[in-house]
Design an enzyme around this catalytic site. Structure first.
Site, PDB file in Angstrom:
ATOM      1  N   THR A 144      34.129  37.024  41.491  1.00 34.13           N
ATOM      2  CA  THR A 144      34.705  37.156  40.076  1.00 34.13           C
ATOM      3  C   THR A 144      33.088  38.480  39.714  1.00 34.13           C
ATOM      4  O   THR A 144      34.054  39.724  39.119  1.00 34.13           O
ATOM      5  CB  THR A 144      34.935  36.788  38.594  1.00 34.13           C
ATOM      6  OG1 THR A 144      35.600  35.913  39.026  1.00 34.13           O
ATOM      7  CG2 THR A 144      35.208  37.184  37.727  1.00 34.13           C
ATOM      8  N   TYR A 178      29.941  26.296  48.090  1.00 30.48           N
ATOM      9  CA  TYR A 178      31.479  27.590  47.213  1.00 30.48           C
ATOM     10  C   TYR A 178      32.364  27.107  48.267  1.00 30.48           C
ATOM     11  O   TYR A 178      31.932  28.538  49.360  1.00 30.48           O
ATOM     12  CB  TYR A 178      30.219  28.733  46.585  1.00 30.48           C
ATOM     13  CG  TYR A 178      31.089  29.895  46.208  1.00 30.48           C
ATOM     14  CD1 TYR A 178      33.137  29.534  45.585  1.00 30.48           C
ATOM     15  CD2 TYR A 178      31.225  31.209  45.543  1.00 30.48           C
ATOM     16  CE1 TYR A 178      33.381  30.396  45.169  1.00 30.48           C
ATOM     17  CE2 TYR A 178      32.029  32.184  45.530  1.00 30.48           C
ATOM     18  CZ  TYR A 178      33.042  31.622  45.319  1.00 30.48           C
ATOM     19  OH  TYR A 178      33.903  32.307  44.497  1.00 30.48           O
ATOM     20  N   LYS A 192      31.755  24.566  44.449  1.00 31.51           N
ATOM     21  CA  LYS A 192      32.677  24.821  43.508  1.00 31.51           C
ATOM     22  C   LYS A 192      33.799  25.227  44.282  1.00 31.51           C
ATOM     23  O   LYS A 192      33.759  25.755  45.405  1.00 31.51           O
ATOM     24  CB  LYS A 192      32.020  26.619  42.910  1.00 31.51           C
ATOM     25  CG  LYS A 192      33.633  27.819  42.360  1.00 31.51           C
ATOM     26  CD  LYS A 192      32.643  28.729  41.996  1.00 31.51           C
ATOM     27  CE  LYS A 192      32.736  29.897  41.372  1.00 31.51           C
ATOM     28  NZ  LYS A 192      34.633  30.030  41.723  1.00 31.51           N
ATOM     29  N   ILE A 238      33.951  25.973  36.997  1.00 29.51           N
ATOM     30  CA  ILE A 238      33.257  27.464  37.151  1.00 29.51           C
ATOM     31  C   ILE A 238      34.173  28.483  37.248  1.00 29.51           C
ATOM     32  O   ILE A 238      34.999  28.829  38.192  1.00 29.51           O
ATOM     33  CB  ILE A 238      31.977  27.530  38.551  1.00 29.51           C
ATOM     34  CG1 ILE A 238      31.173  26.427  38.034  1.00 29.51           C
ATOM     35  CG2 ILE A 238      31.772  29.181  38.042  1.00 29.51           C
ATOM     36  CD1 ILE A 238      30.383  25.966  39.373  1.00 29.51           C
TER      37      ILE A 238
END
Lengths: 301, 301
Positions: free
Chosen positions: A49, A141, A171, A212
């Site tokens: 993001t 991630y 995440k 998250i």
């Protein structure tokens, strides 16, 4: 409740951008502090993001330095540091540690696709051995729809086994609840963070560690309400209402391309122009899309 | 024959790697010179086969500098310079120009997927405007199965129109002959290079500009035979035989994972150990695979 090395509400913070497409340091620091004031436990800046991989290593380092210089506590930051080349992931991770940041979210190398678990294990191992700092805590991630790289449950287990004090969480942005449940079942105490807001409450109820996610750029207070109250029967109605509010905001942010829309919504909410800009190859919403977004935003709970 | 800004046989050169996983500068320079001696017009080092995106910017620059310092002419080099972040693509491209290299192969930013033609046009435009050097000639790099990014025929046209002296070709590694034909038809004089060896002769016959492929690491002489003779009816038998030889070598290189196998074959051919190593996340062939490869290699035409 299980004790995790890292837990709570982390904001996948967006990055405000100047007219010359450089990051707006002042507004980024202001936004990070605002997210903490609104209830986030920490700020996971420089992720997907945050358009991290559209910025150079130098720009990424300068952003972290300026946020800390502006007064945001290093222990509230959890930046992304994973890039395509191992030496640069090591460099970014060591730089974060040099600033007092001990938590990072780490993408695997993402240029080659269809790579083996052995190759990914070797890559992460060489990164962690290269960083060689026992303060470090890593959140893996998993975002295969963007990175093109899958982190299997088995690979995660091998990494936890090899680096038990360092590889403490993941995440999970694939949005696959079954995969998160498999991770929770296989590795008790390992912190699983959904990357999609609607999965926060369902996963917290099964032993998740928080979230998250991106909607926290807009309504961090509601995410904090869900996190704090999810195990409290007396708070159930308030928690369900907060999760419903989160889902409504998230649905609107997904009605156009997600990252530009989240940024446009932050800009509309705070009257800050720098959120309308994106680094290419991403493209900001046009004026007509923003005009259409405004009344929808005003109607949200 | 059409006149192109760039044409010929370019080798997608592999990168030899030391035991500590650093690039072997001496052997890389030796290999580049060998490829030119064997018939390549140029060396497209630091591409996908060269594991470019597994090396840091500093390592990439040092490789180019050491190859040139070893005596390889800058005008025979066409390195990859495209990375995920625009400022770093500009930095690598300007660095190449500073060494006297005026031709590069340029990936689009490859972290985000599903990006628009407008976003990709904007990214390439900002890169070329940022480099701001009219010596530069760019070969766009279309390899969606790895980069995750498609370059549409329309996007290529917009870039040619906006930067006619700079955007002069494309390395088309998708392996889609119809797409190459569409590019040839739409943009006469634009240099289309297949990235897959078997398509070299078919595309040369339709107006292709040569090739940028990996089998040239092994049998550059045959690729040169095809290039030089493709339009000469008297050479047809020799050209067909050379293309058949290329295809046989390429088929063997694809019998295991392609990049590790190409490297293992170069190592076997020249008795050089450094080709067995790869940077993670790629993994080199094991000893048993190499043992199985050896007799197959010896049987090739």
């Amino acid at each position: 409740m299980t004790s995790f090395a890292i837990s709570g509400v982390f904001s996948a913070a967006a990055t405000p951008i100047n007219a010359d497409l450089s990051p707006d340091h002042g507004l980024l620091a202001k936004h990070c502090q605002r997210l903490l004031d609104e209830g986030c436990h920490g700020v996971a800046l420089l992720g997907t993001t945050g358009e991290a991989n559209s910025f150079s290593l130098g720009e990424r380092k300068a952003m972290l330095e300026s946020v800390i210089k502006a007064g945001v506590a290093a222990d509230r930051l959890m930046p992304g540091t994973g890039v395509a080349a191992i030496p640069e992931t090591i460099e970014l991770t060591r730089h974060a540690l040099s600033l007092g940041i001990d938590k990072v979210v780490m993408l695997p190398p993402f240029y080659y696709k269809g790579v083996s678990d052995d190759g990914l294990f070797d890559a992460y191992s060489r990164i962690l051995e290269g960083v060689a700092d026992d303060r470090l805590k890593v959140v893996l991630y998993h975002i295969p729809q963007v990175s093109g790289i899958s982190l299997s449950v088995e690979l995660v287990g091998h990494l936890i086994e090899a680096f038990p004090k360092t590889v403490v969480g993941i995440k999970e942005s694939k949005g696959d609840l079954a995969n998160m449940q498999a991770l929770l079942k296989a590795y008790p105490g390992f912190a699983v963070f959904p990357g999609a807001d609607p999965l926060m409450l369902p996963l917290l109820r099964e032993g998740g560690a928080g979230c998250i996610t991106a909607t926290s750029n807009l309504i961090a207070d509601s995410l904090r309400t869900v996190f704090d109250g999810h195990a409290d029967a007396a708070a159930a109605a308030k928690v369900e209402a907060a999760q419903a509010r989160i889902n409504a905001w998230r649905n609107l942010s997904n009605s156009y391309a997600q990252i530009p829309t989240i940024k446009a919504m932050v800009g509309l909410k705070h009257g800050e122009k720098a959120w309308q800009r994106l680094r290419p190859p991403l493209v900001g919403l046009g004026e007509s899309e923003i005009a259409a977004l405004r009344p929808q935003l005003e109607r949200l709970p």
